[in-house]
Motif scaffolding. Structure first.
Motif, short mmCIF file in Angstrom:
data_model
loop_
_atom_site.label_atom_id
_atom_site.label_comp_id
_atom_site.label_asym_id
_atom_site.label_seq_id
_atom_site.Cartn_x
_atom_site.Cartn_y
_atom_site.Cartn_z
N GLN A 115 0.84 -1.20 0.00
CA GLN A 115 0.00 0.00 0.00
C GLN A 115 0.87 1.25 0.00
OE1 GLN A 115 -2.61 1.74 3.45
NE2 GLN A 115 -3.85 0.18 2.41
N MET A 116 1.96 1.24 0.75
CA MET A 116 2.86 2.38 0.79
C MET A 116 3.49 2.62 -0.59
SD MET A 116 5.70 3.28 3.67
CE MET A 116 6.49 1.68 3.60
N GLU A 117 3.87 1.53 -1.26
CA GLU A 117 4.44 1.64 -2.60
C GLU A 117 3.43 2.19 -3.60
OE1 GLU A 117 6.72 1.48 -5.99
OE2 GLU A 117 7.33 1.42 -3.89
N LEU A 118 2.17 1.77 -3.49
CA LEU A 118 1.12 2.26 -4.38
C LEU A 118 0.93 3.76 -4.24
CD1 LEU A 118 -1.31 1.93 -6.30
CD2 LEU A 118 -2.70 1.34 -4.30
N LEU A 119 0.84 4.23 -3.00
CA LEU A 119 0.62 5.66 -2.77
C LEU A 119 1.82 6.50 -3.21
CD1 LEU A 119 -1.08 5.39 0.74
CD2 LEU A 119 -2.17 6.12 -1.39
N THR A 120 3.02 5.95 -3.04
CA THR A 120 4.22 6.69 -3.42
C THR A 120 4.41 6.72 -4.93
OG1 THR A 120 5.27 6.04 -1.33
CG2 THR A 120 6.71 6.90 -3.05
N SER A 121 4.32 5.57 -5.58
CA SER A 121 4.54 5.49 -7.02
C SER A 121 3.47 6.25 -7.80
CB SER A 121 4.58 4.03 -7.47
OG SER A 121 3.35 3.38 -7.19
N SER A 122 2.25 6.25 -7.30
CA SER A 122 1.17 6.99 -7.97
C SER A 122 1.44 8.49 -7.93
CB SER A 122 -0.18 6.68 -7.32
OG SER A 122 -0.50 5.32 -7.43
N ALA A 123 2.01 8.97 -6.82
CA ALA A 123 2.35 10.38 -6.70
C ALA A 123 3.46 10.76 -7.68
CB ALA A 123 2.79 10.70 -5.27
N ILE A 124 4.45 9.90 -7.83
CA ILE A 124 5.55 10.15 -8.76
C ILE A 124 5.02 10.21 -10.20
CG2 ILE A 124 7.77 9.33 -9.62
CD1 ILE A 124 7.74 10.30 -6.68
N GLN A 125 4.10 9.32 -10.53
CA GLN A 125 3.52 9.31 -11.87
C GLN A 125 2.75 10.59 -12.17
OE1 GLN A 125 1.15 5.74 -12.18
NE2 GLN A 125 2.90 4.39 -11.81
N ALA A 126 2.19 11.22 -11.14
CA ALA A 126 1.43 12.45 -11.32
C ALA A 126 2.33 13.68 -11.47
CB ALA A 126 0.47 12.65 -10.15
N GLY A 127 3.64 13.51 -11.27
CA GLY A 127 4.56 14.62 -11.44
C GLY A 127 5.27 15.07 -10.17
N PHE A 128 4.92 14.47 -9.05
CA PHE A 128 5.55 14.84 -7.79
C PHE A 128 6.94 14.21 -7.68
CE2 PHE A 128 1.04 15.33 -6.62
CZ PHE A 128 1.07 16.55 -5.95
N THR A 129 7.77 14.81 -6.86
CA THR A 129 9.02 14.19 -6.43
C THR A 129 8.96 14.06 -4.92
OG1 THR A 129 10.07 16.39 -6.28
CG2 THR A 129 10.38 15.16 -8.33
N GLY A 130 9.78 13.16 -4.37
CA GLY A 130 9.77 12.98 -2.92
C GLY A 130 9.65 11.52 -2.55
N GLY A 131 9.25 11.25 -1.31
CA GLY A 131 9.12 9.88 -0.84
C GLY A 131 8.68 9.83 0.61
N VAL A 132 8.79 8.64 1.20
CA VAL A 132 8.31 8.40 2.56
C VAL A 132 9.42 8.71 3.57
CG1 VAL A 132 7.47 6.67 4.19
CG2 VAL A 132 6.64 6.68 1.83
N LEU A 133 9.07 9.45 4.61
CA LEU A 133 9.96 9.76 5.72
C LEU A 133 9.36 9.13 6.97
CD1 LEU A 133 11.63 13.14 6.55
CD2 LEU A 133 10.12 12.11 8.24
N ILE A 134 10.19 8.45 7.78
CA ILE A 134 9.69 7.76 8.96
C ILE A 134 10.35 8.36 10.20
CG2 ILE A 134 9.36 5.56 10.12
CD1 ILE A 134 9.71 4.19 7.42
N ASP A 135 9.56 8.98 11.06
CA ASP A 135 10.06 9.48 12.33
C ASP A 135 10.08 8.35 13.36
OD1 ASP A 135 10.45 12.06 11.49
OD2 ASP A 135 8.64 12.88 12.39
N TYR A 136 11.14 8.30 14.18
CA TYR A 136 11.29 7.32 15.25
C TYR A 136 11.05 5.89 14.74
CZ TYR A 136 10.83 11.66 17.81
OH TYR A 136 11.00 12.94 18.27
N LYS A 160 6.04 7.28 13.10
CA LYS A 160 5.07 7.99 12.27
C LYS A 160 5.57 8.02 10.83
CE LYS A 160 1.88 9.22 15.24
NZ LYS A 160 2.31 8.22 16.23
N TYR A 161 4.65 7.75 9.90
CA TYR A 161 4.96 7.77 8.47
C TYR A 161 4.48 9.08 7.85
CZ TYR A 161 5.79 2.71 8.80
OH TYR A 161 6.27 1.47 9.13
N PHE A 162 5.36 9.70 7.08
CA PHE A 162 5.01 10.92 6.35
C PHE A 162 5.40 10.74 4.88
CE2 PHE A 162 5.61 12.31 10.69
CZ PHE A 162 4.60 13.25 10.88
N LEU A 163 4.45 10.96 3.99
CA LEU A 163 4.75 11.02 2.57
C LEU A 163 4.99 12.49 2.24
CD1 LEU A 163 5.03 9.68 -0.18
CD2 LEU A 163 2.55 9.91 -0.47
#
Length: 289
Positions: A179-200, A208-211
C-alpha cells in the motif's frame, strides 16, 4: 478461526469497518471534540507536518488541509500565521468543528471527497497537509469503487492546484509495504518528487509515516530529515501518568528493578545502545552527604 463481530471490529482498522463518512459519525466526531489527548496528538502531528513543509518564516501562506476533520490541525497552522482551506468527507466532523468555533477566522472548510478529485484553480496552494487521511484512498467500500483510479484522480488534481515547488505532507498509516508503494509510485507518476519519511523508526509507539512530496522538481531543494530519538521525547502527558501508575495494576512500578530490566531488553530489541547489566542494576542508591 471465527471471531464475534465485536472482536473483529476491535481488531480492524477504521477503513475496514465503514467508509469515512459513516465511520466518523456524530459519536466519533464528538470524541475528537472533547478529547484533550486527541488534541495533543493532532497538534503535534500538524506541527511536525508544518516543519516538513519548510515554509519561509514570517510569511503567511495559503495551506490546504485534506481530511481536516474538526479543524484541530488547521488551528496549529493558523497560529503560525497561515491561511487554511480545509476539506473533509464527514459532515459530522465539520459540524463539531463549527460548534467549537474552530472553523472561524482564517480557516475556511467545506465537505468534499478527495478521491473524486480537487476543484481548485491551478497553482492556488503554497502547501498541503493531511493528517491520518491518505490511507482511506486505498479502500474499496463497494464493487464499483476503484482505489487506483481514485488515487490517480486525487494526485493529478492536487498537483495542478499547487504552486510549482510547493510541498505536500501526508501523515498516514500504511497497512502494508504494498500500500505504501502504491501511494508513493502513484504520486511520482502524477509529477511529484519525494518519498516516505519515517520518524522514530525503532519505536513501536512513536513511529510515524510521512509522505513528503514536492510539486515538480526544484534543483538543490532542502531535504527534510527524519526524527530519531528516545521514546519519552514523544510521549504525551496522559501516557506518562499512566506509566507511573502501572505498579498499582500488577505491572512493574516505574523505576523498579523489573521495570529497568524490561526497558533495557526493549532498547536492545530496537537496536539502541544499552548499558550492560551488573549486580547494582536497579538498586536504590544511598543518599549523598
Amino acid at each position: 478461526f471465527f471471531f464475534s463481530s465485536a472482536v473483529w471490529l476491535a481488531m480492524s482498522r477504521p477503513e475496514h469497518i465503514n467508509p469515512p463518512e459513516l465511520f466518523y459519525n456524530e459519536t466519533e466526531a464528538k470524541k475528537y471534540g472533547k478529547s484533550s489527548r486527541m488534541l495533543q496528538i493532532q497538534t503535534r502531528m500538524a506541527t511536525r507536518a508544518m516543519e516538513l513543509l519548510m515554509l519561509p518564516e514570517g510569511k503567511g501562506k495559503l495551506i490546504l488541509d485534506i481530511g481536516c476533520g474538526t479543524g484541530l490541525s488547521g488551528q496549529a497552522l493558523e497560529k503560525e500565521g497561515h491561511f487554511v482551506v480545509g476539506m473533509d468527507i464527514s459532515e459530522d466532523m465539520l459540524a463539531v468543528g463549527r460548534s467549537r468555533g474552530v472553523h472561524e477566522g482564517s480557516q475556511d472548510t467545506f465537505k468534499a471527497d478527495m478521491g473524486s478529485g480537487l476543484i481548485f484553480r491551478e497553482g492556488m496552494f503554497d502547501g498541503v497537509v493531511s493528517i491520518s487521511a491518505l490511507q482511506w484512498l486505498c479502500n474499496a467500500d463497494s464493487s464499483n469503487i476503484n482505489p487506483i483510479r481514485r488515487i490517480k484522480r486525487f494526485y493529478n488534481s492536487l498537483f495542478a492546484s499547487m504552486v510549482r515547488g510547493a510541498r505536500a505532507v501526508f501523515q498516514f498509516y500504511p497497512e502494508n509495504p504494498k500500500q505504501m508503494e502504491l501511494l508513493t509510485s502513484s504520486a511520482i507518476q502524477a509529477g511529484f518528487t519525494g518519498g516516505v519519511l519515517i520518524d522514530y523508526p525503532n519505536s513501536a509507539k512513536a513511529k510515524k509515516y510521512f509522505l513528503v512530496l514536492m510539486a515538480g522538481h526544484v534543483p538543490n531543494a532542502p531535504v527534510p530529515r527524519a526524527l530519531d530519538g528516545e521514546d519519552n521525547e514523544v510521549r504525551y502527558e496522559s501516557e506518562r501518568r499512566r506509566d507511573r501508575n502501572r505498579g498499582r495494576k500488577g505491572r512493574p512500578a516505574v523505576k523498579s528493578k523489573e521495570w529497568i530490566l524490561n526497558k533495557k531488553e526493549r532498547r536492545k530489541r530496537q537496536g539502541k545502545t544499552t548499558r550492560g547489566y551488573s549486580k547494582y542494576t536497579g538498586q536504590a542508591r544511598k543518599p549523598k552527604f
